[in-house]
Design a protein around this motif. Structure first.
Motif, short mmCIF file in Angstrom:
data_model
loop_
_atom_site.label_atom_id
_atom_site.label_comp_id
_atom_site.label_asym_id
_atom_site.label_seq_id
_atom_site.Cartn_x
_atom_site.Cartn_y
_atom_site.Cartn_z
N GLU A 26 -7.31 -4.10 -2.37
CA GLU A 26 -5.91 -3.42 -2.31
C GLU A 26 -5.86 -2.30 -1.43
O GLU A 26 -4.68 -2.04 -0.83
N VAL A 27 -6.77 -1.39 -1.32
CA VAL A 27 -6.74 -0.20 -0.55
C VAL A 27 -6.60 -0.57 1.02
O VAL A 27 -5.89 -0.14 1.62
N ALA A 28 -7.33 -1.66 1.25
CA ALA A 28 -7.05 -2.39 2.65
C ALA A 28 -5.53 -2.67 2.91
O ALA A 28 -5.29 -2.59 4.18
N HIS A 29 -4.76 -3.43 2.03
CA HIS A 29 -3.63 -3.61 2.27
C HIS A 29 -3.03 -2.23 2.62
O HIS A 29 -1.83 -2.11 3.47
N GLY A 30 -3.15 -1.17 1.96
CA GLY A 30 -2.46 0.01 2.17
C GLY A 30 -2.89 0.52 3.44
O GLY A 30 -1.86 1.10 4.09
N TRP A 31 -4.10 0.41 3.67
CA TRP A 31 -4.50 0.93 5.09
C TRP A 31 -3.70 0.33 6.37
O TRP A 31 -3.43 0.77 7.43
N ALA A 32 -3.61 -0.99 6.21
CA ALA A 32 -3.18 -1.95 7.02
C ALA A 32 -1.50 -1.49 7.29
O ALA A 32 -1.04 -1.39 8.48
N ALA A 33 -1.07 -1.48 6.07
CA ALA A 33 0.51 -1.10 6.28
C ALA A 33 0.74 0.34 6.72
O ALA A 33 1.64 0.36 7.72
N LEU A 34 -0.20 1.34 6.59
CA LEU A 34 -0.31 2.66 7.14
C LEU A 34 -0.08 2.61 8.35
O LEU A 34 0.57 2.94 9.29
N ALA A 35 -1.28 1.79 9.02
CA ALA A 35 -1.44 1.52 10.46
C ALA A 35 -0.04 0.92 11.16
O ALA A 35 0.00 1.27 12.34
N LEU A 36 0.56 0.10 10.51
CA LEU A 36 1.79 -0.55 10.99
C LEU A 36 3.08 0.23 10.64
O LEU A 36 4.15 -0.51 10.90
N GLY A 37 2.85 1.25 10.04
CA GLY A 37 4.24 2.26 10.24
C GLY A 37 4.58 2.42 8.70
O GLY A 37 5.69 3.23 8.49
N ASP A 38 4.14 1.66 7.75
CA ASP A 38 4.59 2.19 6.43
C ASP A 38 3.87 2.94 5.63
O ASP A 38 2.33 2.73 5.15
N ARG A 39 4.28 4.11 5.14
CA ARG A 39 3.50 5.28 4.38
C ARG A 39 3.91 5.05 2.85
O ARG A 39 3.08 6.01 2.24
N THR A 40 4.42 3.90 2.37
CA THR A 40 4.50 3.79 1.05
C THR A 40 3.19 4.13 0.24
O THR A 40 3.16 4.92 -0.81
N ALA A 41 2.27 3.27 0.41
CA ALA A 41 1.00 3.32 -0.30
C ALA A 41 0.39 4.99 -0.35
O ALA A 41 -0.19 5.31 -1.18
N GLU A 42 0.58 5.54 1.07
CA GLU A 42 -0.08 6.68 1.15
C GLU A 42 0.66 7.98 0.24
O GLU A 42 -0.05 8.60 -0.56
N MET A 43 1.99 7.68 0.23
CA MET A 43 2.86 8.54 -0.55
C MET A 43 2.57 8.67 -1.95
O MET A 43 2.61 9.61 -2.77
N LEU A 44 2.30 7.35 -2.48
CA LEU A 44 2.28 7.27 -4.04
C LEU A 44 0.53 7.38 -4.41
O LEU A 44 0.23 7.18 -5.40
N GLY A 45 -0.27 7.74 -3.46
CA GLY A 45 -1.49 8.02 -3.75
C GLY A 45 -2.60 6.67 -3.94
O GLY A 45 -3.44 6.95 -4.62
N ARG A 46 -2.05 5.63 -3.57
CA ARG A 46 -2.67 4.54 -3.49
C ARG A 46 -3.75 4.21 -2.60
O ARG A 46 -4.21 2.90 -2.58
N LEU A 47 -3.99 4.91 -1.46
CA LEU A 47 -4.93 4.89 -0.60
C LEU A 47 -6.08 5.42 -0.90
O LEU A 47 -7.27 5.31 -0.24
N SER A 48 -6.36 5.83 -2.18
CA SER A 48 -7.62 6.50 -2.87
C SER A 48 -8.57 5.42 -3.31
O SER A 48 -8.28 4.16 -3.64
N LEU A 49 -9.92 5.53 -3.24
CA LEU A 49 -10.84 4.40 -3.80
C LEU A 49 -10.99 4.84 -5.35
O LEU A 49 -11.95 3.94 -5.82
N ASN A 50 -10.35 5.78 -5.85
CA ASN A 50 -10.65 5.90 -7.26
C ASN A 50 -10.11 4.81 -8.03
O ASN A 50 -9.03 4.59 -7.95
N PRO A 51 -10.84 3.87 -8.74
CA PRO A 51 -10.73 2.92 -9.33
C PRO A 51 -9.24 3.12 -10.48
O PRO A 51 -8.67 2.00 -10.65
N VAL A 52 -9.38 4.35 -11.07
CA VAL A 52 -8.38 4.47 -12.06
C VAL A 52 -7.06 4.36 -11.56
O VAL A 52 -5.97 4.08 -12.22
N ARG A 53 -6.57 4.48 -10.21
CA ARG A 53 -5.43 4.63 -9.65
C ARG A 53 -4.94 2.81 -9.38
O ARG A 53 -4.01 2.89 -9.06
#
Length: 221
Positions: A26-53
């Motif tokens: 799941e985090v890989a999806h967020g990293w790819a989206a960030l690299a392609l211009g979408d910061r949604t996952a980053e802003m919501l704290g979903r680029l963390s490897l903390n499994p609780v999130r």
């Protein structure tokens, strides 16, 4: 080897590889989206490897645990898969939405292939260490290879909301995309039924076996 373990032993060697497989996917999806211009996952704290999130109570805990227990009681190798809460992606923020959504989708299964290779190295290290902790690392590493291949390949099945459906959406005519994506509301149910009744076994089984053999040869197991 895994079919000879108790339920507790199976959980011990499968839990960590499964958790990493699901969360990093799941985090890989967020990293790819960030690299392609979408910061949604980053802003919501979903680029963390903390499994609780990322934990989905059913997909991350209940279903995988149930599969492990069922397989162990039946004396069969566990077929384990699961999912985490999807990382949000705002497609309007992407420069070329259809192409970029396909790239974001591919990031998940690609991360599983990389992790399968890394777990293969863990198994190789276990063989080098010998009996004791080495045996545990061999079992965990080999579990990690299979779990990641299953999750990566399963996500390429073109059933919404799996990653494979994003690839199909990228090549479908624009007029057909909305109709196709409407299947997302019942896609998980369809997937579970296909798995329960074994309809995907002729496809997934040989693919997982072939890739596992290839990884073993590449690493020298």
């Amino acid at each position: 080897m895994l079919d000879q373990l108790s339920v507790v032993q199976t959980i011990a060697v499968v839990a960590l590889p499964l958790l990493f497989a699901i969360v990093v996917h799941e985090v890989a999806h967020g990293w790819a989206a960030l690299a392609l211009g979408d910061r949604t996952a980053e802003m919501l704290g979903r680029l963390s490897l903390n499994p609780v999130r990322h934990i989905d109570p059913f997909g991350t805990v209940i279903l995988p645990l149930g599969l492990v227990i069922t397989a162990s009681l039946a004396g069969a190798p566990p077929f384990v898969f699961g999912w985490a809460k999807p990382v949000p992606v705002t497609w309007e923020n992407l420069a070329r939405p259809r192409r970029d959504m396909a790239l974001v989708a591919l990031a998940g299964p690609s991360s599983n292939l990389i992790m399968a290779l890394l777990w293969g190295l863990v198994a190789k290290a276990g063989y080098a260490l010998g009996p004791g902790i080495g045996d545990f690392l061999v079992l965990m590493g080999m579990s990690g290879v299979v779990v990641n291949l299953v999750i990566g390949l399963l996500n390429l099945v073109p059933i919404p909301p799996l990653d494979g459906s994003r690839l199909v959406s990228a090549v479908l005519p624009a007029s057909a995309v909305a109709t196709y994506n409407r299947a997302e509301s019942w896609g998980v149910v369809v997937l579970l039924l296909l798995l329960i009744f074994g309809f995907l076994d002729p496809i997934l089984g040989p693919a997982v076996t072939g890739l596992r053999h290839g990884i073993h040869q590449f690493i020298g197991l």
